[in-house]
Scaffold this active site. Structure first.
Site, PDB file in Angstrom:
ATOM      1  N   ASP A   3      -2.171  -2.569   6.477  1.00  0.00           N
ATOM      2  CA  ASP A   3      -2.336  -2.243   7.894  1.00  0.00           C
ATOM      3  C   ASP A   3      -3.766  -1.941   8.308  1.00  0.00           C
ATOM      4  OD1 ASP A   3      -2.625   0.096   6.557  1.00  0.00           O
ATOM      5  OD2 ASP A   3      -1.154   1.237   7.715  1.00  0.00           O
ATOM      6  N   ASP A  20      -7.742  -3.964   4.614  1.00  0.00           N
ATOM      7  CA  ASP A  20      -6.719  -4.830   3.994  1.00  0.00           C
ATOM      8  C   ASP A  20      -6.887  -6.298   4.384  1.00  0.00           C
ATOM      9  OD1 ASP A  20      -5.402  -2.788   2.644  1.00  0.00           O
ATOM     10  OD2 ASP A  20      -4.153  -2.287   4.372  1.00  0.00           O
ATOM     11  N   ASP A  62       0.876  -1.153   0.000  1.00  0.00           N
ATOM     12  CA  ASP A  62       0.000   0.000   0.000  1.00  0.00           C
ATOM     13  C   ASP A  62       0.931   1.226   0.000  1.00  0.00           C
ATOM     14  OD1 ASP A  62      -2.376   1.266   0.225  1.00  0.00           O
ATOM     15  OD2 ASP A  62      -2.471   1.162   2.407  1.00  0.00           O
TER      16      ASP A  62
END
Length: 736
Positions: A624, A628, A424
């Site tokens: 995180d 996700d 990410d």
């Protein structure tokens, strides 16, 4: 934490569905012992596994007590008593071969044989008793293992020798020497038991070392907490009595007792025990603190948020313990090999006995016994059973030291094969805290005016970019007003009224929505800022374009070097982000990222991973957020940033305590080192066993006159186990 005793081998036994091996009553909340190789075996007391003979160990790390493992104490005592009795036995047996035949003349040959019986019997029947019991159980339960081989070999040598001393007359003439005595093998049986005990003690000590890693983690916790009562008085209480919501004072130099939030005070906290980062972290009101970290020079009042088993430290301990107990898929191959190996070895031992008895030189039966016992002992596959668990236990302890928490052995094994890493952008590559980096007013407007109106409007929004604009205004001491008629337009921006003026802030689509013209100069400026990786928003006042505000999320200092290392470790890196493509590409180009997926919604991440997997990629995903979790679960290996949400950590196979990419570098190096170590161990164990069996059976005797004594077979067997243990312990100092 109770540690195993066993060089292990066992069948790949299916989990017991009838509960035969689970003896823990419903509602029982005391300590439970389980077998690392057969998790279906659960007991309320210590003992050995009925399936493989391995010593059971505690299921929960929280139940670990800091006292010596009783099994280690017991085996150490048996080993030393065995050694004291075996040394004179060896002297009596070996002296004639070393040129001192007179040693046996002191008592005469008959007296010496009786002395050997007196010295050897306690070693076999007392020192070796645990192995005899485990061997007997292995035949009863038809789960043949290393103890089947040891007990058969030792008992065969001992019974033959006892019969030779007590009733030499029952043996054929070919067995007796000129004085009518039959050769005995008490020293072989005693040395085998003593060497196996030595191997067990060394293994137990090594496992005790991995248990110490967990106890050391548990010891990090504070023992007491200073609670502030509603009337303002303070009282020192046991850590167990702290409840969620309690206000606790943390004085300078003290450990933070539990996970919580700062409600008063300011200090810097040493968080190196959970992050491995040496620099203390500044904490003020509203910041989260973690139990067991060390307060610096300031005084803090914190509100307890997570206590007992919910604290990060407790979860780390439980995770390390579970990983140490888990089995890597590669272990199943070792088990299958060993499961086939034991019956084959017993068959070879029987064939060796028959061949020597039929065609061997006189005394043929004595040679037959020596060969068959040597086969049983040298083939003992304990090194095979140790190969994987020892490496996994050492690796998980080492990982915890550097802030890499491994959920199970499978995650470690899979991570070695990963070729694609999806990251990410926000919070993983970048700090996750956007900052205002530029205000670009149009002609007729000032910087302060544009920022004041933009910040006033954004005060009503919870978006991180809005927070950056408001904070930017505060840092420049620009006063803001209250916005009225505030409206957030999904995917476009926000609008409202500030001090009677119509203000809108957002992307080009927002300007189109409210019909505001934008000139080429503004478009060009916005494009240039985006090429630098900044997010640009247009501000319109009363229907006119008033300026642009640029916000950037700074790249973490550790990111560039970590990406370089990850490329060197053979990973293709894909950035999946919700940012627009131009900004994402600018960041990716600057950092050398291989591929970009921009404008990605959270639910798209799992789909992207599926597509990559269908194309044959082995994918790891680092994330995180709560959003996700599905992608982490879909990936071959999920990597959770420990700074993130609990659900993300639950879905992941690896958790990085500090949410930096260099943690992934360490995890990859650890996975590679561990799997290399396991393969070396399996090679030592298998090649050694495969080579040792035919030599022990006597295939070299017709050509070179070489026949291995059971004593040397026992030494070789122990040496292979010890080499596996020592090789595994090298992981403790692996460079990560």
């Amino acid at each position: 934490m109770s540690d195993h005793s066993g060089c292990h081998q066992g069948h790949d036994t299916p989990a017991s569905t009838d509960g035969r091996y689970d003896e823990v009553p419903v509602g029982y909340d005391g300590p439970v012992w389980t077998c690392p190789m057969h998790p279906e075996v659960r007991r309320t007391s210590m003992g050995s596994c009925p399936l493989c003979g391995m010593g059971l160990e505690l299921e929960s790390a929280a139940m670990a007590v800091d006292e010596p493992n009783p099994e280690l104490v017991d085996f150490t005592r048996r080993f030393w008593i065995g050694t004291v009795l075996t040394i004179p036995l060896l002297v009596l047996t070996m002296a004639p071969y070393l040129g001192f035949p007179e040693v046996r003349d002191i008592l005469g040959e008959r007296g010496t044989l009786w002395l050997e019986l007196v010295l050897g019997t306690p070693v076999v029947l007392w020192s070796g008793w645990p192995f005899m019991v485990r061997g007997w159980n292995s035949f009863l339960t038809r789960n043949l293992n290393m103890f089947s081989l040891i007990s058969m070999g030792v008992i065969a040598a001992w019974l033959f020798s006892v019969a030779a001393v007590i009733a030499p007359g029952i043996f054929p003439a070919g067995f007796r020497n000129a004085e009518g005595h039959v050769g005995v093998y008490f020293e072989a049986a005693a040395v085998i038991v003593t060497l196996v005990l030595l191997g067990q003690v060394m293994e137990l000590r090594a496992r005790e070392g991995t248990g110490k890693a967990i106890r050391a983690l548990l010891d990090l916790a504070a023992k007491t907490a200073r609670v502030i009562r509603p009337d303002g008085t303070e009282e020192e209480i046991e850590l167990d009595h702290v409840a969620v919501g309690d206000l606790l004072r943390v004085r300078p130099g003290e450990k933070v007792p539990v996970d919580g939030t700062v409600t008063e005070g300011r200090s810097s906290i040493d968080e190196s025990m959970i992050s491995g980062e040496p620099v203390p972290v500044e904490k003020t009101v509203g910041d989260a603190v973690t139990g067991a970290t060390i307060n610096g020079t300031g005084s803090l009042v914190i509100e307890a948020r997570r206590v007992g088993a919910d604290t990060m430290l407790a979860q780390i301990v439980e995770m390390v313990a579970a990983a140490q107990r888990s089995r890597a898929p590669i272990q199943k191959y070792a088990d299958k090999v060993a499961g086939l190996f034991v019956p084959v070895v017993i068959a070879i031992a029987i064939l060796a006995f028959i061949a020597w008895a039929a065609w061997g030189p006189a005394p043929a039966l004595a040679y037959a016994l020596v060969a068959s016992v040597a086969v049983l002992i040298i083939a003992c596959p304990c090194a095979l059973g140790l190969a994987t668990p020892m490496s996994i236990m050492t690796a998980t302890g080492r990982g915890a030291q550097v802030g890499v928490l491994i959920k199970n052995a499978e995650a470690l094994e899979r991570f070695e094969t990963i070729d694609t890493l999806i990251v990410d952008k926000t919070g993983t590559l970048t700090e996750g805290k956007p900052r205002l980096v530029g205000v670009l007013p149009q002609a007729g407007f000032t910087e302060n005016e544009v920022l004041a109106l933009a910040a006033s409007l954004e005060r009503g929004s919870e978006h991180p970019l809005a927070e950056a604009i408001v904070r930017g205004a505060e840092e420049r001491d620009i006063a803001t007003e209250t916005a009225e008629d505030f409206e957030a337009v999904t995917g476009k921006g926000v609008r409202g009224t500030v001090g009677g003026r119509a203000v809108a802030l957002g992307n080009a689509a927002m300007l189109d929505l409210i019909g505001v013209e934008r000139d080429d100069g503004a478009q060009k400026k916005a494009g240039m800022r985006r090429d630098d990786g900044e997010t640009v928003m247009f501000v319109s006042i009363d229907g006119t374009l008033a300026g642009l505000v640029a916000v950037a999320d700074p790249v973490k200092q550790t990111t560039p070097a970590a990406l370089k290392d990850l490329h060197a470790l053979g990973l293709r890196i894909i950035m999946a982000t919700g940012d627009n493509e131009r900004t994402a590409n600018a960041v990716a180009a600057r950092l050398g990222i291989d591929e970009v997926r921009a404008d990605v919604l959270p639910e798209d991440k799992a789909r992207i991973i599926r597509e990559l997997q269908q194309a044959g990629a082995k994918v790891a995903m680092a994330g995180d957020g709560v959003n996700d979790a599905p992608a982490l679960a879909q990936a071959d290996v999920g990597i959770a940033m420990g700074t993130g949400a609990d659900v993300a950590i639950e879905s992941a196979g690896i958790t990085l305590v500090k949410g930096n990419l260099d943690g992934i570098v360490r995890a990859r190096r650890l996975a590679r080192a561990t799997m290399r170590n396991i393969r070396q161990n399996l090679f030592f164990a298998l090649v050694y066993n495969a080579a040792g069996v035919p030599v022990a059976a006597g295939v070299l005797y017709p050509f070179f006159g070489i026949l291995i004594s059971p004593m040397f077979a026992a030494f070789a067997m122990s040496a292979s186990s010890i080499s596996v243990v020592l090789n595994s312990l090298r992981l403790r100092s692996a460079k990560l």
